[in-house]
Structures are given as structure tokens and as C-alpha cells.
Design an enzyme around this catalytic site. Structure first.
Site, PDB file in Angstrom:
ATOM      1  N   GLY A 103     -52.764   1.156 -52.011  1.00 34.41           N
ATOM      2  CA  GLY A 103     -52.700   1.372 -50.564  1.00 34.41           C
ATOM      3  C   GLY A 103     -53.908   2.123 -50.035  1.00 34.41           C
ATOM      4  O   GLY A 103     -54.473   1.774 -48.994  1.00 34.41           O
ATOM      5  N   CYS A 104     -54.331   3.138 -50.764  1.00 36.88           N
ATOM      6  CA  CYS A 104     -55.471   3.950 -50.324  1.00 36.88           C
ATOM      7  C   CYS A 104     -56.764   3.141 -50.375  1.00 36.88           C
ATOM      8  O   CYS A 104     -57.623   3.273 -49.503  1.00 36.88           O
ATOM      9  CB  CYS A 104     -55.583   5.206 -51.175  1.00 36.88           C
ATOM     10  N   THR A 105     -56.889   2.299 -51.387  1.00 38.98           N
ATOM     11  CA  THR A 105     -58.078   1.453 -51.504  1.00 38.98           C
ATOM     12  C   THR A 105     -58.110   0.451 -50.357  1.00 38.98           C
ATOM     13  O   THR A 105     -59.139   0.292 -49.681  1.00 38.98           O
ATOM     14  CB  THR A 105     -58.089   0.730 -52.867  1.00 38.98           C
ATOM     15  N   ALA A 121     -59.054   2.202 -47.075  1.00 34.35           N
ATOM     16  CA  ALA A 121     -60.479   2.556 -47.023  1.00 34.35           C
ATOM     17  C   ALA A 121     -61.341   1.313 -46.807  1.00 34.35           C
ATOM     18  O   ALA A 121     -62.321   1.349 -46.049  1.00 34.35           O
ATOM     19  CB  ALA A 121     -60.887   3.277 -48.299  1.00 34.35           C
TER      20      ALA A 121
END
Length: 157
Positions: free
Chosen positions: A45-47, A50
Site C-alpha cells: 500500500g505504501c509503495t 508513493a
């Protein structure tokens, strides 16, 4: 839920950033800032978040807006994360979580019945005067960056 409401002053910070140096929020006054908090570098999710913000960075820049991601990961990890995924947004490291806590985002989470402390994925749109213009709590990543871009455009109108 964050204790910071629309119209509140965004808590200021000076934190180390990817690539060396620091970023000071109050030093960016005069332009809008998208400040997004995320749990951890190199998680799915964070990738994705970003990458989506990086893809829209030119449109944010046209509006004079700066996009900054913040997590408790150290700068070295941010540098590897940026290189691995060719990220264009700036990442700051809040290793002691003081700023994350000042935004009310160091919270108890639960996964598979296990409770732990972590960062609640949240985005703040901060206006050119340093006040919070919009808050997205418990962000669902797909399409989020585009939604933030639209709100940034509306702020400029």
C-alpha cells in the site's frame, strides 16, 4: 481520528529527508503542502501510494504544491525505497514518532487479531498560510493521489 481539524495550524517540524538535509514545514509557507503519513517503506500500500503521488508530482508542482511523505523509517531506508521505485516525492523520517504523534496518527492497530502500534495512513492538505485545508483519514490508496490533486486545485481556485 486525528485531533487536528480543518482550519487548525499544521504542527511544524524540521526532519531529516531522503538524500540528506532537512525539511521544515514552516519554511514552505506561501505554497500548499500535501503531507501524507504512511506506515512503512516497501509495503504494498505504501509503495502504491508513493508511486501514485510521484506520477502526479508535475501537476502538483504546476499548482505550486509540495508533496511530502512521512513515516518512522530511517533516511537510509527512504533512500533505498526512492531508488528502488524511482519515486519523485520527498520523504522525511520521523524515527522518534514525535511529529506523527503530534498529528494524532500513532495509534493502536489490529491485524489477524494481534494488536500493535502503528501509523494511521492519513493525508493533510495544508494551505499556503500553514493551516489544514483538508484531511483524509484511514486512506484507501487507489485513486487517493488524484483526489488530493483535485482538492489542491480547488484550494487554488
Amino acid at each position: 481520528m486525528t485531533a487536528l481539524d480543518i482550519g487548525s495550524n499544521a504542527p511544524d517540524f524540521t526532519l531529516p529527508r531522503d538524500g540528506g538535509g532537512t525539511i521544515t514545514l514552516s519554511g514552505l509557507r506561501g505554497n500548499p503542502v500535501v503531507l501524507y503519513f504512511y506506515p512503512k517503506d516497501n509495503t504494498s500500500g505504501c509503495t502504491q501510494e508513493a508511486i501514485e503521488f510521484s506520477g502526479l508530482k508535475p501537476q502538483f508542482e504546476k499548482l505550486g504544491a509540495k508533496v511530502i511523505g512521512m513515516s518512522p523509517d530511517p533516511v537510509k531506508k527512504h533512500d533505498k525505497f526512492k531508488t528502488k521505485h524511482d519515486l519523485k516525492v520527498e520523504l522525511v523520517a520521523d524515527e522518534d514518532k514525535a511529529i506523527i504523534e503530534s498529528y494524532g496518527l500513532w495509534v493502536e492497530k489490529s491485524m489477524y487479531g494481534r494488536k500493535y502500534m502503528g501509523v494511521e495512513r492519513t493525508t493533510f492538505l495544508i494551505d499556503s498560510d500553514g493551516k489544514i485545508a483538508k484531511v483524509w483519514n484511514k486512506v484507501k490508496v487507489p485513486g487517493h493521489a488524484a483526489e488530493v490533486l483535485e482538492a489542491t486545485r480547488a484550494l487554488q481556485a
